[in-house]
Design a protein around this motif. Structure first.
Motif, short mmCIF file in Angstrom:
data_model
loop_
_atom_site.label_atom_id
_atom_site.label_comp_id
_atom_site.label_asym_id
_atom_site.label_seq_id
_atom_site.Cartn_x
_atom_site.Cartn_y
_atom_site.Cartn_z
N PHE A 158 -10.82 -6.25 -4.70
CA PHE A 158 -10.11 -5.41 -3.73
C PHE A 158 -11.13 -4.73 -2.81
O PHE A 158 -12.15 -4.22 -3.26
CB PHE A 158 -9.31 -4.31 -4.44
CG PHE A 158 -8.07 -4.78 -5.11
CD1 PHE A 158 -8.09 -5.14 -6.46
CD2 PHE A 158 -6.86 -4.85 -4.42
CE1 PHE A 158 -6.93 -5.55 -7.10
CE2 PHE A 158 -5.70 -5.26 -5.06
CZ PHE A 158 -5.73 -5.61 -6.39
N ASP A 159 -10.81 -4.77 -1.52
CA ASP A 159 -11.60 -4.04 -0.53
C ASP A 159 -10.68 -3.04 0.16
O ASP A 159 -9.50 -3.31 0.34
CB ASP A 159 -12.15 -4.96 0.59
CG ASP A 159 -12.73 -6.25 0.08
OD1 ASP A 159 -13.97 -6.33 -0.05
OD2 ASP A 159 -11.94 -7.16 -0.15
N TRP A 160 -11.25 -1.97 0.62
CA TRP A 160 -10.55 -1.06 1.53
C TRP A 160 -11.32 -1.02 2.85
O TRP A 160 -12.55 -0.93 2.85
CB TRP A 160 -10.45 0.34 0.95
CG TRP A 160 -9.48 0.46 -0.18
CD1 TRP A 160 -9.74 0.39 -1.52
CD2 TRP A 160 -8.06 0.69 -0.06
NE1 TRP A 160 -8.59 0.55 -2.24
CE2 TRP A 160 -7.54 0.74 -1.38
CE3 TRP A 160 -7.18 0.86 1.01
CZ2 TRP A 160 -6.20 0.96 -1.65
CZ3 TRP A 160 -5.84 1.07 0.74
CH2 TRP A 160 -5.35 1.11 -0.57
N CYS A 187 -2.86 0.17 -3.94
CA CYS A 187 -2.64 -1.17 -3.39
C CYS A 187 -2.28 -2.09 -4.53
O CYS A 187 -3.10 -2.32 -5.43
CB CYS A 187 -3.91 -1.64 -2.69
SG CYS A 187 -3.84 -3.34 -2.08
N TYR A 189 -5.71 2.87 6.97
CA TYR A 189 -6.47 2.27 5.87
C TYR A 189 -5.76 0.98 5.42
O TYR A 189 -4.56 0.98 5.16
CB TYR A 189 -6.59 3.25 4.71
CG TYR A 189 -7.63 4.31 4.97
CD1 TYR A 189 -7.41 5.30 5.92
CD2 TYR A 189 -8.83 4.31 4.27
CE1 TYR A 189 -8.38 6.26 6.19
CE2 TYR A 189 -9.80 5.28 4.52
CZ TYR A 189 -9.57 6.25 5.48
OH TYR A 189 -10.54 7.21 5.73
N TYR A 190 -6.55 -0.07 5.32
CA TYR A 190 -6.02 -1.37 4.94
C TYR A 190 -6.65 -1.82 3.63
O TYR A 190 -7.87 -1.72 3.42
CB TYR A 190 -6.34 -2.42 6.01
CG TYR A 190 -5.66 -2.20 7.32
CD1 TYR A 190 -6.27 -1.47 8.33
CD2 TYR A 190 -4.39 -2.74 7.56
CE1 TYR A 190 -5.64 -1.27 9.55
CE2 TYR A 190 -3.75 -2.54 8.78
CZ TYR A 190 -4.40 -1.81 9.76
OH TYR A 190 -3.76 -1.61 10.97
N CYS A 191 -5.81 -2.36 2.78
CA CYS A 191 -6.28 -2.96 1.54
C CYS A 191 -6.37 -4.47 1.73
O CYS A 191 -5.52 -5.08 2.39
CB CYS A 191 -5.27 -2.64 0.43
SG CYS A 191 -5.63 -3.42 -1.14
N HIS A 192 -7.39 -5.05 1.18
CA HIS A 192 -7.56 -6.50 1.19
C HIS A 192 -7.80 -6.95 -0.23
O HIS A 192 -8.58 -6.34 -0.97
CB HIS A 192 -8.74 -6.90 2.09
CG HIS A 192 -9.04 -8.36 2.06
ND1 HIS A 192 -10.12 -8.88 1.38
CD2 HIS A 192 -8.40 -9.41 2.63
CE1 HIS A 192 -10.13 -10.19 1.52
NE2 HIS A 192 -9.10 -10.54 2.29
N TRP A 193 -7.15 -8.03 -0.60
CA TRP A 193 -7.27 -8.57 -1.96
C TRP A 193 -7.70 -10.02 -1.90
O TRP A 193 -7.30 -10.76 -0.99
CB TRP A 193 -5.91 -8.48 -2.66
CG TRP A 193 -5.81 -9.27 -3.92
CD1 TRP A 193 -6.18 -8.89 -5.18
CD2 TRP A 193 -5.27 -10.59 -4.05
NE1 TRP A 193 -5.92 -9.91 -6.07
CE2 TRP A 193 -5.37 -10.97 -5.41
CE3 TRP A 193 -4.74 -11.51 -3.14
CZ2 TRP A 193 -4.93 -12.20 -5.88
CZ3 TRP A 193 -4.32 -12.74 -3.60
CH2 TRP A 193 -4.41 -13.07 -4.96
N TRP A 228 -3.84 -9.29 3.08
CA TRP A 228 -4.04 -7.94 3.60
C TRP A 228 -2.78 -7.13 3.39
O TRP A 228 -1.66 -7.65 3.51
CB TRP A 228 -4.36 -7.98 5.09
CG TRP A 228 -5.75 -8.43 5.41
CD1 TRP A 228 -6.14 -9.71 5.66
CD2 TRP A 228 -6.91 -7.62 5.53
NE1 TRP A 228 -7.49 -9.74 5.91
CE2 TRP A 228 -7.98 -8.47 5.85
CE3 TRP A 228 -7.15 -6.25 5.40
CZ2 TRP A 228 -9.29 -8.00 6.05
CZ3 TRP A 228 -8.45 -5.78 5.60
CH2 TRP A 228 -9.50 -6.64 5.91
N ILE A 246 -13.34 4.13 -5.68
CA ILE A 246 -12.46 2.97 -5.78
C ILE A 246 -12.37 2.55 -7.25
O ILE A 246 -13.37 2.58 -7.98
CB ILE A 246 -12.95 1.80 -4.90
CG1 ILE A 246 -11.91 0.68 -4.84
CG2 ILE A 246 -14.31 1.28 -5.36
CD1 ILE A 246 -12.24 -0.41 -3.84
N GLU A 290 0.83 -1.18 0.00
CA GLU A 290 0.00 0.00 0.00
C GLU A 290 0.87 1.24 0.00
O GLU A 290 1.98 1.25 0.56
CB GLU A 290 -0.89 0.04 1.24
CG GLU A 290 -1.86 -1.11 1.36
CD GLU A 290 -2.70 -0.97 2.61
OE1 GLU A 290 -2.96 -1.98 3.27
OE2 GLU A 290 -3.07 0.18 2.95
#
Length: 115
Positions: A34-36, A22, A93-97, A105, A69, A6
């Motif tokens: 992808f989620d944030w 990300c 802020y975290y990105c998740h894939w 993460w 996004i 990130e």
């Protein structure tokens, strides 16, 4: 091994903008989700937005109309454009894939919005 990197966090005044990135490495799969999420110390992690390859983005009510996004499948990168930032947007802020059975993460990036 899949890794997420990130970038883009920082300090900004209220009303300003930031763009988070990300990027996934170690995956050759073309379809991605992808989620944030964001988290304030002492509180639960909160959903911000999600997008998948060819899909319609979904936003939390608190950021809808201010955050956007997007996804670049070729670069395996997702972006979170944050406009009209408010002090209450301050968080890590975290990105998740996710892709198929794989998920990962990011390390998190601090966003601080001053009033």
């Amino acid at each position: 091994q899949v890794q997420l990197v990130e970038s883009g966090g920082g300090l900004v005044q209220a009303g300003g903008s930031l763009r988070l990135s990300c990027t996934v490495s170690g995956s050759t799969i073309s379809r991605n989700t992808f989620d944030w999420y964001r988290q304030v110390a002492g509180k639960q992690r909160e959903f911000v937005a999600v997008i998948n390859s060819g899909g319609t983005p979904i936003y939390a009510v608190s950021v809808k109309g201010r955050f956007t996004i997007s996804i670049d499948d070729a670069k395996k990168t997702a972006y979170l454009q944050m406009n009209s930032l408010k002090p209450e947007d301050t968080a890590v802020y975290y990105c998740h894939w996710a892709s198929g059975i794989l998920n990962s993460w990011g390390q998190g990036t601090q966003v601080t919005v001053s009033s």
